[in-house]
Design a protein around this motif. Sequence first.
Motif, PDB file in Angstrom:
ATOM      1  N   LEU A  20     -58.585  45.974  17.347  1.00 44.35           N
ATOM      2  CA  LEU A  20     -59.182  45.980  18.684  1.00 44.35           C
ATOM      3  C   LEU A  20     -58.343  45.160  19.665  1.00 44.35           C
ATOM      4  O   LEU A  20     -58.164  45.550  20.820  1.00 44.35           O
ATOM      5  CB  LEU A  20     -60.605  45.420  18.628  1.00 44.35           C
ATOM      6  CG  LEU A  20     -61.680  46.343  18.046  1.00 44.35           C
ATOM      7  CD1 LEU A  20     -63.041  45.684  18.149  1.00 44.35           C
ATOM      8  CD2 LEU A  20     -61.700  47.683  18.769  1.00 44.35           C
ATOM      9  N   GLN A  21     -57.841  44.046  19.198  1.00 44.78           N
ATOM     10  CA  GLN A  21     -57.041  43.175  20.062  1.00 44.78           C
ATOM     11  C   GLN A  21     -55.794  43.887  20.576  1.00 44.78           C
ATOM     12  O   GLN A  21     -55.437  43.768  21.746  1.00 44.78           O
ATOM     13  CB  GLN A  21     -56.637  41.911  19.295  1.00 44.78           C
ATOM     14  CG  GLN A  21     -55.735  40.978  20.091  1.00 44.78           C
ATOM     15  CD  GLN A  21     -55.216  39.818  19.250  1.00 44.78           C
ATOM     16  OE1 GLN A  21     -55.651  39.610  18.115  1.00 44.78           O
ATOM     17  NE2 GLN A  21     -54.284  39.068  19.793  1.00 44.78           N
TER      18      GLN A  21
ATOM     19  N   LYS B 131     -56.873  48.218  22.042  1.00 38.96           N
ATOM     20  CA  LYS B 131     -58.061  48.518  22.854  1.00 38.96           C
ATOM     21  C   LYS B 131     -57.739  49.387  24.068  1.00 38.96           C
ATOM     22  O   LYS B 131     -58.636  50.008  24.645  1.00 38.96           O
ATOM     23  CB  LYS B 131     -58.743  47.220  23.305  1.00 38.96           C
ATOM     24  CG  LYS B 131     -57.879  46.310  24.170  1.00 38.96           C
ATOM     25  CD  LYS B 131     -58.604  45.004  24.455  1.00 38.96           C
ATOM     26  CE  LYS B 131     -57.732  44.048  25.255  1.00 38.96           C
ATOM     27  NZ  LYS B 131     -58.402  42.758  25.470  1.00 38.96           N
TER      28      LYS B 131
ATOM     29  N   ASP C   3     -60.652  43.191  13.841  1.00 43.62           N
ATOM     30  CA  ASP C   3     -60.424  42.464  15.095  1.00 43.62           C
ATOM     31  C   ASP C   3     -58.993  42.637  15.583  1.00 43.62           C
ATOM     32  O   ASP C   3     -58.744  42.768  16.791  1.00 43.62           O
ATOM     33  CB  ASP C   3     -60.730  40.972  14.908  1.00 43.62           C
ATOM     34  CG  ASP C   3     -62.212  40.690  14.703  1.00 43.62           C
ATOM     35  OD1 ASP C   3     -63.028  41.551  15.089  1.00 43.62           O
ATOM     36  OD2 ASP C   3     -62.551  39.631  14.147  1.00 43.62           O
TER      37      ASP C   3
ATOM     38  N   SER D 276     -62.771  52.614  16.311  1.00 42.96           N
ATOM     39  CA  SER D 276     -62.105  51.813  17.325  1.00 42.96           C
ATOM     40  C   SER D 276     -62.547  52.330  18.694  1.00 42.96           C
ATOM     41  O   SER D 276     -63.540  53.051  18.806  1.00 42.96           O
ATOM     42  CB  SER D 276     -60.584  51.906  17.154  1.00 42.96           C
ATOM     43  OG  SER D 276     -59.936  51.008  18.025  1.00 42.96           O
TER      44      SER D 276
ATOM     45  N   THR E  11     -63.747  44.433  22.746  1.00 38.08           N
ATOM     46  CA  THR E  11     -63.253  43.404  21.832  1.00 38.08           C
ATOM     47  C   THR E  11     -64.299  42.957  20.816  1.00 38.08           C
ATOM     48  O   THR E  11     -64.087  41.986  20.096  1.00 38.08           O
ATOM     49  CB  THR E  11     -62.772  42.174  22.633  1.00 38.08           C
ATOM     50  OG1 THR E  11     -63.856  41.666  23.420  1.00 38.08           O
ATOM     51  CG2 THR E  11     -61.617  42.546  23.546  1.00 38.08           C
ATOM     52  N   ASP E  12     -65.428  43.652  20.757  1.00 40.91           N
ATOM     53  CA  ASP E  12     -66.506  43.286  19.836  1.00 40.91           C
ATOM     54  C   ASP E  12     -66.791  44.473  18.919  1.00 40.91           C
ATOM     55  O   ASP E  12     -67.365  45.474  19.340  1.00 40.91           O
ATOM     56  CB  ASP E  12     -67.765  42.908  20.620  1.00 40.91           C
ATOM     57  CG  ASP E  12     -68.868  42.342  19.733  1.00 40.91           C
ATOM     58  OD1 ASP E  12     -69.181  42.963  18.699  1.00 40.91           O
ATOM     59  OD2 ASP E  12     -69.438  41.281  20.082  1.00 40.91           O
ATOM     60  N   HIS E  13     -66.367  44.353  17.663  1.00 42.64           N
ATOM     61  CA  HIS E  13     -66.483  45.472  16.729  1.00 42.64           C
ATOM     62  C   HIS E  13     -67.926  45.958  16.585  1.00 42.64           C
ATOM     63  O   HIS E  13     -68.182  47.175  16.632  1.00 42.64           O
ATOM     64  CB  HIS E  13     -65.943  45.064  15.358  1.00 42.64           C
ATOM     65  CG  HIS E  13     -66.198  46.077  14.289  1.00 42.64           C
ATOM     66  ND1 HIS E  13     -65.494  47.252  14.196  1.00 42.64           N
ATOM     67  CD2 HIS E  13     -67.112  46.102  13.276  1.00 42.64           C
ATOM     68  CE1 HIS E  13     -65.951  47.963  13.166  1.00 42.64           C
ATOM     69  NE2 HIS E  13     -66.933  47.293  12.596  1.00 42.64           N
TER      70      HIS E  13
END
Length: 339
Positions: A286-287, A290, A283, A85, A36-38
């Motif tokens: 990713l949210q 993921k 973000d 990603s 969750t952290d690019h």
Amino acid sequence: MHNKQVVRQIKGIDETLNNYTEINEWRQDKIVRVMTDHQKLNELHDSIIENTVKVAMKKVQSELGNPPAPFAFFLMGSAGRFEQSVLSDQDHGIIYQSHDESCQSYFLTLGAEITNGLSETGYELCDGQVMASNPLWCKSIRQWEEQIVDWMEDSSWKSLRHFSTFFDSRVMFGETSFLTEIKNYAFMILNEQPRLYKRLVENVDFVKKGIGVFGQLLPEQYGEESGAIKLKQTTFFPYVNALRLLALKENILEPSTLKRFEQLPVSLQSFQSYEKDFRRLLDFRLQHRKHAQSYKDVHLIQINSLNREEKQTLKQLMKKGYKLFDETKTIIEKECSTW
């Protein structure tokens, strides 16, 4: 001696990882912690790739000896832009400093081993063969400069697509100056032939619409992608393509979309307001993606998986991207009319 200097430039290596299987296991263990952290996720991707290249280099050196010339291994695409990603495919190339055609055999072998290694450590092969195992993406400095000229003179959709892919690049290790030299050569050509900017705009002018005339999201209608939005084509491309065009226009070497925003000149400061939208898009992906099971699925979002607020967010990000691209196109076309 040269080989040792190159290896020292690989900053993310873990000397305990000795083969592709160990790297893949290490990757699977680490990646769940940064999903969750690019920034951290892409730093991890760099480390995985660096470790893989280290193993590939050792294997080739044990069979063929040290590299016959200084070289640079570089990344392109989302890896080049530091925008990967959780899952990603391969886009990479090699530049070497030699006019000796026999050198290409060595570096193609190295490119093939790196390609194989990355495949075994979790990176899908590039469908378009944009990999250092392909002679098109493994060349000497002089050959690369000739390739840039050929792409520019041809100016076909395919040639300019190849050029755009190449321009979104950064050196993973080796001689950074090689890539800088070739990019500056491309800037020189563009400055001498500004008409090419218009062709570059036309090359990416088609944007797959994700919003209908009544403000509704437009998912795919048929096949296995039915009901899904193609996030890459509908939402990412307008931001990425716009900032690449601006980078070419302003002679910005940086491949990262976010860094390109930061380096825009004062005359284009109004464009920097879109940076926060692009960060939100990174973000958002990713949210919601993921846990994608394949690289293809990373950019597919089923509409029925989004709540009302998330749908609105996605539509806002699309609209901002379309506006950014239209403003970029207007600026370049206006300048083209004066050339």
